[in-house]
Design a protein around this motif. Structure first.
Motif, PDB file in Angstrom:
ATOM      1  N   VAL A  24       8.403  12.162  -3.148  1.00 42.33           N
ATOM      2  CA  VAL A  24       8.046  12.530  -1.669  1.00 42.33           C
ATOM      3  C   VAL A  24       7.386  13.567  -1.641  1.00 42.33           C
ATOM      4  O   VAL A  24       6.278  13.831  -0.984  1.00 42.33           O
ATOM      5  CB  VAL A  24       9.122  12.338  -0.803  1.00 42.33           C
ATOM      6  CG1 VAL A  24       8.915  12.597   0.529  1.00 42.33           C
ATOM      7  CG2 VAL A  24       9.974  10.946  -0.995  1.00 42.33           C
ATOM      8  N   ARG A  27       4.869  14.016  -4.707  1.00 39.72           N
ATOM      9  CA  ARG A  27       3.817  12.680  -4.893  1.00 39.72           C
ATOM     10  C   ARG A  27       3.666  12.231  -6.328  1.00 39.72           C
ATOM     11  O   ARG A  27       2.538  11.960  -6.526  1.00 39.72           O
ATOM     12  CB  ARG A  27       2.683  12.923  -4.100  1.00 39.72           C
ATOM     13  CG  ARG A  27       2.869  13.528  -2.504  1.00 39.72           C
ATOM     14  CD  ARG A  27       1.805  13.307  -1.972  1.00 39.72           C
ATOM     15  NE  ARG A  27       1.878  13.802  -0.693  1.00 39.72           N
ATOM     16  CZ  ARG A  27       1.136  13.776   0.496  1.00 39.72           C
ATOM     17  NH1 ARG A  27      -0.108  13.212   0.264  1.00 39.72           N
ATOM     18  NH2 ARG A  27       1.536  14.309   1.978  1.00 39.72           N
ATOM     19  N   ARG A 533       8.003   7.914   2.072  1.00 40.33           N
ATOM     20  CA  ARG A 533       7.814   8.868   3.090  1.00 40.33           C
ATOM     21  C   ARG A 533       7.695   7.741   4.499  1.00 40.33           C
ATOM     22  O   ARG A 533       8.003   8.070   5.514  1.00 40.33           O
ATOM     23  CB  ARG A 533       6.617   9.533   3.011  1.00 40.33           C
ATOM     24  CG  ARG A 533       6.668  10.553   2.199  1.00 40.33           C
ATOM     25  CD  ARG A 533       5.702  11.948   2.262  1.00 40.33           C
ATOM     26  NE  ARG A 533       4.327  11.073   1.911  1.00 40.33           N
ATOM     27  CZ  ARG A 533       3.845  11.082   0.575  1.00 40.33           C
ATOM     28  NH1 ARG A 533       4.501  11.124  -0.397  1.00 40.33           N
ATOM     29  NH2 ARG A 533       2.551  10.460   0.661  1.00 40.33           N
TER      30      ARG A 533
END
Length: 562
Positions: A24, A27, A533
């Motif tokens: 998250v 990434r 997310r």
């Protein structure tokens, strides 16, 4: 609270934080994040928990067998999608949905929420994403939107998925101890009645929270995938979205109360589908104005697209709507027939099992039931489809070959993700004297929460599902613990256990190997962090709303329930 226990909780939470940080925050794609998180979890287990090396390796091998089962499901789903694309059925299905409604908000409620809930009720274990996700892709949804929406619906129906497995297996096995049986006997209940009552206390708060999920899906879709990027266009369909929610949740509660845990999602989804399609055809509750549509494909962001081409091919003259839909109808029928415990098929199919007993000489074992796994049904239906749709051998070969090439990335991510989960859960065998990592975490939260525990109970259920990828496993891990906390603080056991089952369902929205597997069915690789997310927003809504309901039920509405 002693220092060692606090340190243990901090070490236990590291694998979860690592996964969230890599996916998250940084990434990273799951193919990179999960191997690193696996190594960190293994190090924690060996160094701090003092899990024997051979036990950690056995847990790893157990995870690999489970990952193989998940990949079997994903492969079957992709094979079926590619077979239908090559036969021309996908183009016909797309036209059929466009005839019902060209509005993408309506389509997502019908396909993801209602059809997906029905499939969850029949098969569970992530199957809705494997069926509804590719179908949405075929309708022209961006791959990222297809995965996001099918992950969000893996919430309300999940506690009663696979014909009630999370309640009838997860809860029933975890609570099958003398302490609980003596207490329920003293309360004048039989054990089966107690389990059924847990289903009732799961269905009611689930239905209240879940009724708004179709509206949330529409709002998130218009906000993240619309030309105007606004929630307002999703809210504009609120009447139909709430109606769609109630079409499922009202029969869901009634079946949960009067028939038991096997039927709420299965029959609720089926009845909801009929009611929703009827209402849309009659033009009821539809908003004014033009149907909502995605931007032209040339304007889609790169993140929205997967590697499976989104064109649906050309319709063929012999491909009627009934013939095109028949494979999906056949999948649904076979899933139901092979899952109902009252029929002999389930026992027959589950009797064929391969696996590894006492892996590396440890108590850990893991099996694989090739005839029972939904992936096999998908593959069989693919072969039947080739005959019914008069496909050429070259077309079928292309469909299967394309599916094989799709699995490389998801396979790597799943192998390490599920191995990480098994080490985390199976860390109860150790030389440190500590409970398993998830139990230490749950006890840490319980000591802090005290009387406010009903608010936190669904969060613990969601934590279990996040790390395990399964509502059933979350219930197996935490049900007895939740029962004990209810005992200590003097609130209803049924309320707390219902919240556990509810949270275990909500956590499925963000569990890593669900995200990886669902992404693979539409050819979306490397966007796992972005999906988490997005889906963590409705998951947070779910557990917070449920927690508030938990406080209301425990202290106001049913304070004297067992």
């Amino acid at each position: 609270m002693d220092t060692l226990f606090g340190l243990s909780a901090c070490i236990a939470v590291l694998p979860i934080l690592a996964v969230m940080f890599f996916l998250v925050v940084l990434r990273w794609p799951a193919t990179r994040a999960m191997p690193v998180a696996y190594v960190m979890t293994l190090a924690s287990a060996l160094w701090f928990w003092k899990v024997p090396w051979v036990h950690a390796m056995a847990a790893t091998f157990r995870g690999w067998i489970i990952a193989g089962t998940l990949l079997w499901i994903v492969f079957g789903a992709i094979v079926l999608l590619f077979t239908l694309r090559e036969s021309g059925a996908v183009a016909t299905i797309r036209r059929g949905f466009m005839d019902v409604s060209r509005d993408r908000r309506v389509q997502v409620i019908i396909v993801a929420w209602l059809f997906g809930s029905f499939i969850e009720g029949a098969a569970g274990f992530g199957t809705p994403a494997a069926v509804a996700g590719p179908l949405l892709l075929a309708l022209g949804f961006p791959a990222l939107a297809a995965v996001m929406t099918t992950l969000i619906i893996q919430s309300t129906p999940v506690s009663f998925g696979a014909v009630g497995t999370p309640i009838l297996v997860g809860m029933a096995e975890s609570l099958n101890v003398a302490q609980v049986e003596e207490a329920i006997a003293a309360a004048g209940m039989t054990y089966p009645d107690f389990i059924n009552r847990i289903g009732v206390f799961t269905a009611i708060p689930h239905a209240i929270v879940g009724t708004f999920i179709p509206l949330i899906i529409c709002c998130m879709m218009t906000r993240f995938f619309g030309t105007n990027r606004t929630f307002r266009e999703g809210l504009a369909i609120w009447k139909l979205a709430i109606f769609g929610g109630l079409c499922f949740t009202i029969p869901y509660v009634l079946f949960g109360v009067f028939l038991g845990p096997e039927f709420p999602s299965l029959l609720g989804g089926l009845i909801g589908l009929f009611l929703m399609i009827t209402a849309v055809r009659k033009g009821l509750f539809l908003p004014e104005g033009e149907p909502w549509e995605f931007p032209p494909e040339k304007d889609w962001e790169a993140d929205w697209k997967g590697v499976i081409r989104s064109d649906v091919g050309e319709e063929r003259s012999h491909m009627t709507l009934v013939r095109a839909w028949f494979p999906y109808v056949l999948v649904a029928v076979l899933l139901v027939l092979t899952r109902l415990p009252s029929l002999p098929l389930k026992e027959l199919l589950t009797s064929v099992q391969f696996g590894w007993t006492n892996i590396l000489g440890t108590p850990l074992s893991q099996g694989f039931q090739p005839l029972y796994v939904p992936g096999t049904i998908f593959m069989i239906v693919s072969l039947i489809t080739a005959l019914l749709h008069r496909m050429k051998a070259a077309e079928l070969k292309k469909a299967w070959g394309d599916a094989v090439r799709m699995l490389a990335g998801p396979a790597l991510a799943l192998i390490f993700a599920v191995a990480l989960v098994r080490i985390f859960i199976d860390s109860d065998t150790n030389e440190s004297g500590l409970a398993s990592m998830p139990i230490v975490l749950a006890e840490f939260v319980a000591r802090i929460a005290q009387g406010t525990w009903p608010f936190f109970a669904p969060i613990i259920g969601a934590l279990g599902a996040f790390v395990a990828g399964s509502n059933t496993v979350s219930d197996l891990m935490f049900s007895l613990f939740q029962y004990g906390v209810a005992d200590r603080i003097g609130v209803s056991h049924l309320v707390i256990l219902g919240l556990q089952a509810l949270g275990g369902a909500a956590g499925n929205m963000i569990t890593v190997h669900n995200v990886v597997a669902a992404s693979a069915t539409v050819g979306l690789v490397g966007k796992e962090g972005l999906l988490i997310r997005r889906t963590i927003l409705p998951m947070t809504y779910y557990v917070v709303f449920a927690g508030l309901l938990g406080l209301l039920f425990a202290y106001v509405l049913v304070p004297n329930a067992f």
